[in-house]
Write an enzyme that holds these catalytic residues in place. Structure first.
Site, short mmCIF file in Angstrom:
data_model
loop_
_atom_site.label_atom_id
_atom_site.label_comp_id
_atom_site.label_asym_id
_atom_site.label_seq_id
_atom_site.Cartn_x
_atom_site.Cartn_y
_atom_site.Cartn_z
N GLU A 103 60.83 9.55 11.93
CA GLU A 103 62.43 9.30 12.01
C GLU A 103 62.87 10.45 12.86
OE1 GLU A 103 63.92 9.75 7.98
OE2 GLU A 103 62.59 8.41 7.30
N CYS B 265 67.42 15.82 15.56
CA CYS B 265 66.32 16.23 14.30
C CYS B 265 65.07 15.54 14.87
CB CYS B 265 66.81 16.04 13.04
SG CYS B 265 65.92 16.78 11.91
N CYS C 207 53.59 14.44 5.36
CA CYS C 207 53.26 15.90 5.47
C CYS C 207 52.35 16.26 4.15
CB CYS C 207 54.63 16.73 5.09
SG CYS C 207 54.43 18.31 5.02
N CYS D 183 56.18 19.29 -0.97
CA CYS D 183 57.08 20.01 -1.82
C CYS D 183 57.85 18.98 -2.66
CB CYS D 183 58.30 20.40 -0.64
SG CYS D 183 57.74 21.76 0.20
N CYS E 30 60.99 16.50 -1.57
CA CYS E 30 60.93 15.84 -0.52
C CYS E 30 60.06 14.48 -0.13
CB CYS E 30 60.21 17.16 0.49
SG CYS E 30 60.10 16.53 2.44
N SER F 8 62.67 27.44 5.01
CA SER F 8 62.80 26.83 3.86
C SER F 8 62.34 27.69 2.63
CB SER F 8 61.94 25.44 3.66
OG SER F 8 62.53 24.60 4.74
N HIS G 9 64.32 28.06 -0.69
CA HIS G 9 64.30 27.30 -1.89
C HIS G 9 63.85 27.88 -3.52
CE1 HIS G 9 64.84 24.36 1.15
NE2 HIS G 9 63.52 23.88 1.39
N CYS H 296 65.23 13.23 4.58
CA CYS H 296 64.47 12.74 5.72
C CYS H 296 63.22 12.27 5.20
CB CYS H 296 64.21 13.91 6.54
SG CYS H 296 63.96 13.11 8.51
N1 SAH Z 1 58.59 21.06 6.92
C1 SAH Z 1 59.64 21.78 7.27
C2 SAH Z 1 60.64 20.77 8.21
C3 SAH Z 1 60.76 19.56 7.67
S1 SAH Z 1 61.73 19.62 5.97
C4 SAH Z 1 60.25 22.49 6.33
O1 SAH Z 1 60.04 22.45 5.20
O2 SAH Z 1 61.12 23.62 6.64
C5 SAH Z 1 63.32 20.37 6.43
C6 SAH Z 1 64.31 20.57 5.39
O3 SAH Z 1 64.76 19.18 4.76
C7 SAH Z 1 64.08 21.00 3.99
O4 SAH Z 1 63.88 22.57 4.00
C8 SAH Z 1 65.36 20.74 3.15
O5 SAH Z 1 66.27 21.67 3.42
C9 SAH Z 1 65.59 19.30 3.65
N2 SAH Z 1 65.24 18.28 2.89
C10 SAH Z 1 64.03 17.59 2.42
N3 SAH Z 1 64.10 16.75 1.27
C11 SAH Z 1 65.57 16.96 1.09
C12 SAH Z 1 66.20 16.44 -0.05
N4 SAH Z 1 65.71 15.48 -0.78
N5 SAH Z 1 67.35 16.90 -0.49
C13 SAH Z 1 67.85 17.75 0.67
N6 SAH Z 1 67.27 18.23 1.61
C14 SAH Z 1 66.22 18.05 1.76
FE1 SF4 Z 2 56.71 19.24 4.26
FE2 SF4 Z 2 58.85 20.21 4.60
FE3 SF4 Z 2 59.14 18.32 3.22
FE4 SF4 Z 2 57.93 20.39 2.45
S1 SF4 Z 2 60.00 20.08 2.80
S2 SF4 Z 2 56.89 18.52 2.19
S3 SF4 Z 2 56.90 21.23 4.25
S4 SF4 Z 2 58.34 18.11 5.28
#
Ligand code: SAH
Ligand code: SF4
Length: 350
Positions: free
Chosen positions: A75, A96, A103, A107, A110, A215, A217, A334
């Site tokens: 994406e 973006c 990945c 997390c 995600c 990130s 969190h 995403c």
């Molecule tokens: N792997 C890297 C970059 C991709 S994820 C990282 O973890 O930083 C980037 C961001 O997408 C995360 O930090 C989070 O802020 C956001 N993200 C992913 N899934 C999400 C969700 N379900 N709700 C809100 N933000 C989300």
């Molecule tokens: Fe991977 Fe970033 Fe998603 Fe964590 S938040 S699973 S490091 S893409």
């Protein structure tokens, strides 16, 4: 070009066709000898990505689902944030980018990590996302306005952990930055990471000064571990000094991303600690209310709880923003579009 017996200036010509004139076919590169064009055609892939689906939200976010040559899906998102008082129709445009298919870091909030890691993107596949965006914008607006330079920011926050694909990422961003490439200033590029310490330190030494977003969190190991398994490998007591080192070498404000998940990390205690960390690191905080992901049970806190969290940061004079735009929903979650489309298999028809 030299290694295949061509004069070196041919490389400049090819860059010009790809990044400035943005032709879509080797055969259109009319100042190259025919035999060279044929060889390029046989040897290189000018379009490793194909747009299979686009989704827009409120004219704020465009999400492109791209298919790679091996049928993997990634994406790329264009986010248009309207700017008030800066002139009519002026919106901040951000691209973006994804860096991996899936990945490995898993997390718990995600969608990108749900189905695990499939492979790294090549540098070409990362740059191709920028060229797909350019091609789309070139169609929307008169060419002169659609230059990549008219984008304000690139954020590497799509699918995947960018610092786990370090070399390809830097190669791609160097092409994006080069004046013969897309000429996109390094200060307008933000790389987001879940906190891979060795790569953060390596990035601090790069010639090009890309910005960093972490990130976070969670502000205690106990809470962060519940959300991000990577915290067991790189716990906060090691991560924070690494961020400090990066910040000192760059002398620029970095961003701490903090997703708000009800009853998991949105407590007053976490807010207080986050304020302490942000002040210590002179960092900006970006609060992101959790976007529900199919198959996960967590909840987004109420607006009241979000405001209460934000108020604590503000009362401690921490620079902070909270992501509230509607359209950002599809950007924040995403990885979801890909999962849904893979489940349906609908992209095969495109
Ligand atoms: N792997 C890297 C970059 C991709 S994820 C990282 O973890 O930083 C980037 C961001 O997408 C995360 O930090 C989070 O802020 C956001 N993200 C992913 N899934 C999400 C969700 N379900 N709700 C809100 N933000 C989300
Ligand atoms: Fe991977 Fe970033 Fe998603 Fe964590 S938040 S699973 S490091 S893409």
């Amino acid at each position: 070009m030299k290694t295949v017996g061509q004069p070196a200036f041919r490389a400049g010509q090819i860059f010009d066709w790809i990044y400035k004139k943005r032709v879509r076919d080797w055969s259109d590169m009319s100042n190259l000898p025919k035999a060279l064009r044929e060889w390029l055609e046989e040897t290189f892939d000018l379009h490793p990505t194909a747009v299979v689906l686009t989704k827009s939200a409120d004219d704020v976010t465009d999400k492109l689902l791209l298919r790679l040559r091996d049928a993997s899906l990634i994406e790329t998102v264009i986010i248009r944030a309207p700017q008030h008082g800066v002139g009519v129709n002026r919106s901040r445009k951000t691209i973006c980018l994804s860096t991996q298919v899936g990945c490995a870091y898993g997390c718990k909030f995600c969608a990108s990590g749900l189905a695990g890691w499939k492979r790294d993107l090549s540098a070409g596949e990362i740059v191709a996302q920028l060229l797909e965006v350019c091609a789309r914008e070139d169609q929307r607006t008169p060419r002169a306005k659609a230059e990549l330079a008219s984008f304000d920011n690139i954020v590497v926050m799509g699918m995947g952990e960018p610092l786990a694909n370090y070399d390809n990422l830097i190669r791609a961003l160097t092409i994006a930055n080069d004046s013969q490439g897309l000429g996109f200033g390094a200060r307008r590029v933000t790389i987001s990471t879940s906190g891979l310490i060795p790569q953060i330190l390596k990035l601090a030494d790069e010639k090009l000064g890309f910005r960093l977003a972490i990130s976070l969190h969670g502000t205690t190991n106990e809470v962060r571990e519940k959300i991000m398994p990577i915290n067991r490998r790189y716990p906060l007591e090691q991560l924070i000094p690494a961020i400090r080192t990066f910040s000192r070498r760059h002398g620029r404000m970095l961003t701490l991303e903090f997703i708000l998940i009800e009853d998991v990390n949105d407590t007053l205690d976490q807010a207080e600690r986050l304020a302490d960390i942000a002040r210590d690191l002179h960092a900006h905080v970006n609060l992101i209310p959790y976007n529900p992901v199919d198959g996960l049970t967590w909840h987004r806190p109420s607006i009241r709880r979000q405001d209460r969290f934000m108020a604590i940061l503000e009362s401690r004079s921490v620079s902070a923003t909270i992501r509230r735009e509607k359209g950002s929903d599809i950007a924040a979650a995403c990885g979801q579009l890909r999962l849904k489309e893979e489940a349906k298999g609908s992209w095969l028809d495109c």
